[in-house]
Every structure is written in structure tokens, then in C-alpha cells.
Design a protein around this motif. Structure first.
Motif, PDB file in Angstrom:
ATOM      1  N   ASP A  40      -0.459  -4.713  -2.168  1.00 51.42           N
ATOM      2  CA  ASP A  40       0.408  -4.217  -1.089  1.00 51.42           C
ATOM      3  C   ASP A  40      -0.197  -2.940  -0.491  1.00 51.42           C
ATOM      4  O   ASP A  40       0.099  -1.825  -0.921  1.00 51.42           O
ATOM      5  CB  ASP A  40       1.808  -3.942  -1.644  1.00 51.42           C
ATOM      6  CG  ASP A  40       2.800  -3.537  -0.578  1.00 51.42           C
ATOM      7  OD1 ASP A  40       2.395  -3.191   0.547  1.00 51.42           O
ATOM      8  OD2 ASP A  40       4.012  -3.554  -0.882  1.00 51.42           O
ATOM      9  N   TRP A  41      -1.035  -3.125   0.530  1.00 48.72           N
ATOM     10  CA  TRP A  41      -1.708  -1.981   1.151  1.00 48.72           C
ATOM     11  C   TRP A  41      -0.726  -1.056   1.864  1.00 48.72           C
ATOM     12  O   TRP A  41      -0.928   0.159   1.899  1.00 48.72           O
ATOM     13  CB  TRP A  41      -2.804  -2.457   2.102  1.00 48.72           C
ATOM     14  CG  TRP A  41      -4.069  -2.722   1.361  1.00 48.72           C
ATOM     15  CD1 TRP A  41      -4.568  -3.938   1.016  1.00 48.72           C
ATOM     16  CD2 TRP A  41      -4.961  -1.750   0.819  1.00 48.72           C
ATOM     17  NE1 TRP A  41      -5.733  -3.776   0.295  1.00 48.72           N
ATOM     18  CE2 TRP A  41      -5.999  -2.445   0.165  1.00 48.72           C
ATOM     19  CE3 TRP A  41      -4.990  -0.359   0.822  1.00 48.72           C
ATOM     20  CZ2 TRP A  41      -7.054  -1.806  -0.479  1.00 48.72           C
ATOM     21  CZ3 TRP A  41      -6.042   0.293   0.188  1.00 48.72           C
ATOM     22  CH2 TRP A  41      -7.057  -0.430  -0.455  1.00 48.72           C
ATOM     23  N   GLU A  42       0.303  -1.601   2.434  1.00 49.09           N
ATOM     24  CA  GLU A  42       1.275  -0.746   3.125  1.00 49.09           C
ATOM     25  C   GLU A  42       1.873   0.267   2.145  1.00 49.09           C
ATOM     26  O   GLU A  42       1.960   1.456   2.444  1.00 49.09           O
ATOM     27  CB  GLU A  42       2.373  -1.600   3.758  1.00 49.09           C
ATOM     28  CG  GLU A  42       3.324  -0.792   4.625  1.00 49.09           C
ATOM     29  CD  GLU A  42       4.307  -1.688   5.356  1.00 49.09           C
ATOM     30  OE1 GLU A  42       5.398  -1.179   5.669  1.00 49.09           O
ATOM     31  OE2 GLU A  42       4.007  -2.860   5.620  1.00 49.09           O
ATOM     32  N   ARG A  43       2.258  -0.217   0.986  1.00 54.54           N
ATOM     33  CA  ARG A  43       2.816   0.678  -0.037  1.00 54.54           C
ATOM     34  C   ARG A  43       1.770   1.677  -0.532  1.00 54.54           C
ATOM     35  O   ARG A  43       2.032   2.868  -0.666  1.00 54.54           O
ATOM     36  CB  ARG A  43       3.351  -0.156  -1.200  1.00 54.54           C
ATOM     37  CG  ARG A  43       4.066   0.672  -2.227  1.00 54.54           C
ATOM     38  CD  ARG A  43       4.839  -0.233  -3.183  1.00 54.54           C
ATOM     39  NE  ARG A  43       4.622   0.232  -4.524  1.00 54.54           N
ATOM     40  CZ  ARG A  43       4.375  -0.519  -5.561  1.00 54.54           C
ATOM     41  NH1 ARG A  43       4.329  -1.830  -5.433  1.00 54.54           N
ATOM     42  NH2 ARG A  43       4.194  -0.011  -6.742  1.00 54.54           N
TER      43      ARG A  43
ATOM     44  N   SER B 218       1.077   4.309   2.080  1.00 61.34           N
ATOM     45  CA  SER B 218       2.202   5.231   2.280  1.00 61.34           C
ATOM     46  C   SER B 218       2.191   6.323   1.221  1.00 61.34           C
ATOM     47  O   SER B 218       2.566   7.463   1.493  1.00 61.34           O
ATOM     48  CB  SER B 218       3.534   4.483   2.282  1.00 61.34           C
ATOM     49  OG  SER B 218       3.873   4.057   0.985  1.00 61.34           O
TER      50      SER B 218
END
Length: 120
Positions: A109-112, A115
């Protein structure tokens, strides 16, 4: 601080310049996969971070052991210069990571993952 219109324009310019750096880097850095950037335009340009992503931790280690860090610095600086962004210490604006480590720690999960990086 940039207003909304200037932020959108800068985002387009940054994306284009960094895409060029990414394409230039692929044949030069074995195992290099992609790069992205993080920025808070309320604190621009101090907030800009360019993240270079390699396929594996071994690929990343080899790049850092050789002249990969220098190449990443040069390409990042050139891309930022192209869009008239001047930063004093490129090290403060450059991060490295790997697909392998993202899968291991954040399940891919690159978004996580980004962030979390963005908050530091």
C-alpha cells in the motif's frame, strides 16, 4: 506559499520534469523502478520530497554503494532546476525506498507508506 492556480501549474511542471528524470535513470540504475514526489504547497519549496523506488532492497543497496546516490542527486537537482525550484541541501529532499520493503511492511500500500513519509 503558492496560491491554488500556481500550485496546480507547479505540480504539472514538477511531474513533467521528474518524469524525465525517471526515464533517464532507468537504464543507469539497475533495479530502479519509479519515483514520485510529495509536496505541501503551503511550505513550498521546503516541503518537497522526491522518493526514488527500487524493486528490491538489494537493488537499492547496490545503487547506494555505487554511484547511484550521486546520479539520483544530479537528476533530482536537474529536474528541480528545470522548474526553477532551488533547495539548499538536496539530501533533505531526497528519499529512497523499495517495492520489496513496501510489500513487507505495508502490504504493497504505497498510499499509506507515503503518507507516513509525508508526515516526517
Amino acid at each position: 506559499m503558492l496560491d491554488k492556480k500556481a500550485s496546480r501549474q507547479m505540480e504539472r511542471r514538477l511531474t513533467q520534469a521528474l518524469t524525465g528524470a525517471c526515464e533517464t535513470a532507468k537504464p543507469l540504475l539497475p533495479g530502479f523502478a519509479w519515483l514520485t514526489h510529495l509536496v505541501d504547497y503551503r511550505c513550498f519549496p521546503d516541503s518537497i520530497r522526491v522518493v526514488w523506488v527500487f524493486e528490491t532492497q538489494d537493488d537499492l543497496a547496490r545503487a547506494l554503494k555505487g554511484d547511484g546516490r550521486r546520479r539520483m542527486h544530479e537528476l533530482t537537482e536537474a529536474a528541480l532546476f528545470e522548474v526553477d525550484v532551488n533547495v539548499r541541501d538536496i539530501d533533505a529532499h531526497l528519499d529512497v525506498d523499495s517495492e520489496e520493503e513496501c510489500r513487507r511492511v505495508h502490504g504493497g500500500d504505497w498510499e499509506r507508506r507515503l503518507s507516513i513519509l509525508e508526515r516526517h
